[in-house]
Design a protein around this motif. Structure first.
Motif, PDB file in Angstrom:
ATOM      1  N   ASN A  57      -5.617 -20.816  91.118  1.00  0.00           N
ATOM      2  CA  ASN A  57      -6.040 -21.139  90.431  1.00  0.00           C
ATOM      3  C   ASN A  57      -6.061 -21.997  89.707  1.00  0.00           C
ATOM      4  N   ASP A  58      -6.829 -22.144  88.687  1.00  0.00           N
ATOM      5  CA  ASP A  58      -6.286 -23.508  87.548  1.00  0.00           C
ATOM      6  C   ASP A  58      -5.243 -23.930  86.579  1.00  0.00           C
ATOM      7  N   ASP A  59      -5.017 -22.442  86.689  1.00  0.00           N
ATOM      8  CA  ASP A  59      -3.309 -22.246  86.109  1.00  0.00           C
ATOM      9  C   ASP A  59      -1.956 -22.498  86.758  1.00  0.00           C
ATOM     10  N   GLU A  74      -7.227 -13.092  88.969  1.00  0.00           N
ATOM     11  CA  GLU A  74      -5.967 -13.383  87.853  1.00  0.00           C
ATOM     12  C   GLU A  74      -5.180 -13.792  88.820  1.00  0.00           C
ATOM     13  N   SER A  75      -4.470 -15.139  88.414  1.00  0.00           N
ATOM     14  CA  SER A  75      -3.247 -14.928  88.678  1.00  0.00           C
ATOM     15  C   SER A  75      -1.289 -13.898  88.828  1.00  0.00           C
ATOM     16  N   GLN A 100       3.568 -26.840  89.953  1.00  0.00           N
ATOM     17  CA  GLN A 100       1.882 -26.423  89.302  1.00  0.00           C
ATOM     18  C   GLN A 100       1.837 -24.895  89.034  1.00  0.00           C
ATOM     19  N   SER A 101       2.478 -23.925  90.107  1.00  0.00           N
ATOM     20  CA  SER A 101       3.303 -22.641  89.743  1.00  0.00           C
ATOM     21  C   SER A 101       4.434 -22.645  89.182  1.00  0.00           C
ATOM     22  N   PHE A 104       2.172 -22.049  85.647  1.00  0.00           N
ATOM     23  CA  PHE A 104       2.129 -20.529  85.589  1.00  0.00           C
ATOM     24  C   PHE A 104       3.513 -19.677  85.102  1.00  0.00           C
TER      25      PHE A 104
END
Length: 309
Positions: A57-59, A74-75, A100-101, A104
């Motif tokens: 996802n973008d998050d 959802e993440s 990136q991860s 989140f």
């Protein structure tokens, strides 16, 4: 499939292997198809990379039902760990994807430095009941592999220092959540194999071997109908590769019996079926069966138990 014969090291026949391949091609997700192509047909790791990135996802987290017990887009921390470890095994993980991860994951950190297993869904999605109210606390099975990945890829900051302390404290206290989940033990082991504190890691791995070799945690009755599934891990669920750090926990006899039983459990469709399913829920069995099938084939390959490749 094959019949177990005493004192004979059986192998998965070529016909049985083709059956498994055809099952994955017909019923597996694109992820399992790409993993099969990479592991067995000299396929490019880029296929694995792109199939896993489709769940991101973008998050920066990963969702979209990567773990078959929920169809939530959802993440989730669990999905994110699964995705990053698969990318690492395919040698397609990079620092940017990890960062990136972390974007989140880091806001989810508890005061003790640990990360949660799952987040309560924000909306209604098809899912198993145990995802309705997931435990809201730090768990080693999520925190350990993330810290291990940061260590392996040279990411060091205030968060990794605090999270690492949480992991070591959990190991010291012998936290045993999901100890009968072999994958959870692999996630713990990943940290121990990548931490810079090699002396403590060696002691912890020795302790882990002793732990899992106990009859309380390993299913040595390989004829048990649920042997190899969740809560009934066999020796090769833990030591899924002959070079695994957990291999010394088991005798040659125990490993061979586990491998023989693994071959015998392939069903008529070519799959290693789980039978997983939940009332009033989209049946996740097909997706779990694909995951178990690719894992079974990889274990048999690594132990040279497939007749022809």
């Amino acid at each position: 499939m094959a019949t177990i014969e005493s004192n004979i090291m059986i192998k998965l026949t070529n016909d049985a292997f083709i059956k498994a391949r055809n099952y994955l091609l017909a019923e597996g997700r694109i992820l399992e198809k790409r993993l099969f192509d990479y592991y067995f047909e000299s396929g490019s790791s880029s296929g694995v990379f792109h199939s896993i990135l489709a769940y991101q996802n973008d998050d920066g987290g990963f969702g979209w039902g990567l773990e078959p017990d929920t169809a939530s887009p959802e993440s989730q921390p669990l999905f994110t760990v699964m995705a990053l470890l698969w990318l690492d095994r395919a040698q397609r993980l990079d620092v940017e994807t990890i960062k990136q991860s972390l974007g989140f994951l880091l806001p989810l950190t508890f005061d003790d430095g640990g990360l949660p297993w799952m987040l309560k869904p924000n909306r209604e999605y098809p899912r198993a009941n145990h995802f309705d109210k997931p435990m809201h606390r730090s768990v080693i099975t999520i925190t350990a592999p993330i810290v291990g990945l940061c260590e392996k890829y040279g990411i060091h900051n205030e968060w990794t220092n605090k999270a690492s302390k949480f992991v070591w404290e959990s190991i010291k206290e012998q936290q045993d959540e999901h100890v009968q989940c072999a994958q959870c033990m692999h996630q713990r082991l990943f940290f121990l194999e990548n931490t810079s504190n090699s002396l403590l890691a060696e002691r912890a791995i020795t302790s882990l071997r002793s732990w899992i070799s106990s009859k309380n945690f390993t299913c040595f009755n390989v004829s048990h109908p649920e042997a190899g599934l969740y809560l009934h891990p066999t020796p090769t669920c833990y030591a899924n590769h002959p070079d695994s750090a957990l291999r010394p926990a088991f005798s040659d006899e125990q490993i061979n019996a586990s491998l023989d039983a693994l071959i015998s459990r392939q069903d008529e469709t070519g799959a290693w079926a789980t039978g997983y399913g939940y009332p009033n829920y989209l049946n996740p069995g097909m997706h779990w069966d694909g995951m178990y099938t690719i894992n079974a084939l990889k274990t048999l390959k690594d132990y040279d138990r497939i007749e022809v490749l």
